[in-house]
Design a protein around this motif. Structure first.
Motif, PDB file in Angstrom:
ATOM      1  N   HIS A  26       0.859  -1.182   0.000  1.00  0.00           N
ATOM      2  CA  HIS A  26       0.000   0.000   0.000  1.00  0.00           C
ATOM      3  C   HIS A  26       0.895   1.230   0.000  1.00  0.00           C
ATOM      4  CE1 HIS A  26       0.787   0.554   4.308  1.00  0.00           C
ATOM      5  NE2 HIS A  26       0.561  -0.747   4.437  1.00  0.00           N
ATOM      6  N   GLY A  27       0.300   2.409  -0.171  1.00  0.00           N
ATOM      7  CA  GLY A  27       1.060   3.641  -0.336  1.00  0.00           C
ATOM      8  C   GLY A  27       2.102   3.890   0.735  1.00  0.00           C
ATOM      9  N   ALA A  46       3.479  12.005   0.210  1.00  0.00           N
ATOM     10  CA  ALA A  46       2.220  11.367  -0.194  1.00  0.00           C
ATOM     11  C   ALA A  46       1.707  11.891  -1.530  1.00  0.00           C
ATOM     12  CB  ALA A  46       1.171  11.544   0.895  1.00  0.00           C
ATOM     13  N   TYR A  50       1.280   9.405  -4.780  1.00  0.00           N
ATOM     14  CA  TYR A  50       0.000   9.053  -5.382  1.00  0.00           C
ATOM     15  C   TYR A  50      -0.120   9.564  -6.813  1.00  0.00           C
ATOM     16  CZ  TYR A  50      -1.195   6.795  -1.109  1.00  0.00           C
ATOM     17  OH  TYR A  50      -1.180   5.933  -0.043  1.00  0.00           O
ATOM     18  N   LEU A  53       1.850   6.945  -8.650  1.00  0.00           N
ATOM     19  CA  LEU A  53       1.089   5.694  -8.755  1.00  0.00           C
ATOM     20  C   LEU A  53       0.018   5.801  -9.837  1.00  0.00           C
ATOM     21  CD1 LEU A  53       0.734   4.719  -4.987  1.00  0.00           C
ATOM     22  CD2 LEU A  53       2.229   3.656  -6.702  1.00  0.00           C
ATOM     23  N   ASP A  54      -0.668   6.940  -9.904  1.00  0.00           N
ATOM     24  CA  ASP A  54      -1.674   7.148 -10.954  1.00  0.00           C
ATOM     25  C   ASP A  54      -1.025   7.077 -12.335  1.00  0.00           C
ATOM     26  OD1 ASP A  54      -3.720   7.434  -9.088  1.00  0.00           O
ATOM     27  OD2 ASP A  54      -3.738   9.632  -9.201  1.00  0.00           O
ATOM     28  N   TYR A  78      -0.797  -2.146  -4.386  1.00  0.00           N
ATOM     29  CA  TYR A  78      -0.383  -2.154  -5.789  1.00  0.00           C
ATOM     30  C   TYR A  78       0.652  -3.238  -6.008  1.00  0.00           C
ATOM     31  CZ  TYR A  78      -2.500   2.477  -5.793  1.00  0.00           C
ATOM     32  OH  TYR A  78      -3.378   3.519  -5.667  1.00  0.00           O
TER      33      TYR A  78
END
Length: 122
Positions: A26-27, A46, A50, A53-54, A78
């Protein structure tokens, strides 16, 4: 989908993919793993994570493994896709080739005086 890395991968991207190489995370787990694996050279915020990740998801390099709720909070895990593994392997090969080339250049360097050791001797 990944079709080959023509240019160098950005360092945060490299460490995100490396953090996911062995297992889904996870993040926050990705942030911790990237910091540990890079020996503190990369600390992801963060917002940066993110957004990355996108982007990596849109490029087909990662995918959602699963979601879970922990203490009332959602966690999205992920994992690397086949394309993500290929991209990371390509970057590892590129970095290794660069290091070999630099090593050969240094090894072939003519002896020069070093300020800490005085003049070079043959």
């Amino acid at each position: 989908m990944f079709v080959g890395m023509a240019k160098a991968m950005r360092e945060p991207t490299f460490w995100i993919l490396t953090a996911l190489a062995q297992q889904a995370r996870h993040g926050y787990g990705i942030m911790q793993a990237a910091a540990a694996l890079s020996e503190g050279r990369v600390t992801l915020q963060a917002g940066t994570l993110y957004a990355a990740l996108d982007r990596l998801h849109a490029e087909g390099l990662i995918e959602v493994d699963h979601d879970e709720k922990v203490d009332g909070r959602d966690r999205r895990y992920y994992r690397l896709t086949v394309g993500g593994v290929a991209a990371l392997n390509a970057e590892v090969d590129r970095l290794a080739q660069n290091a070999r080339t630099a090593g050969r250049q240094l090894a072939a360097r003519a002896p020069q005086a070093r300020p800490d050791l005085g003049p070079a001797t043959a």
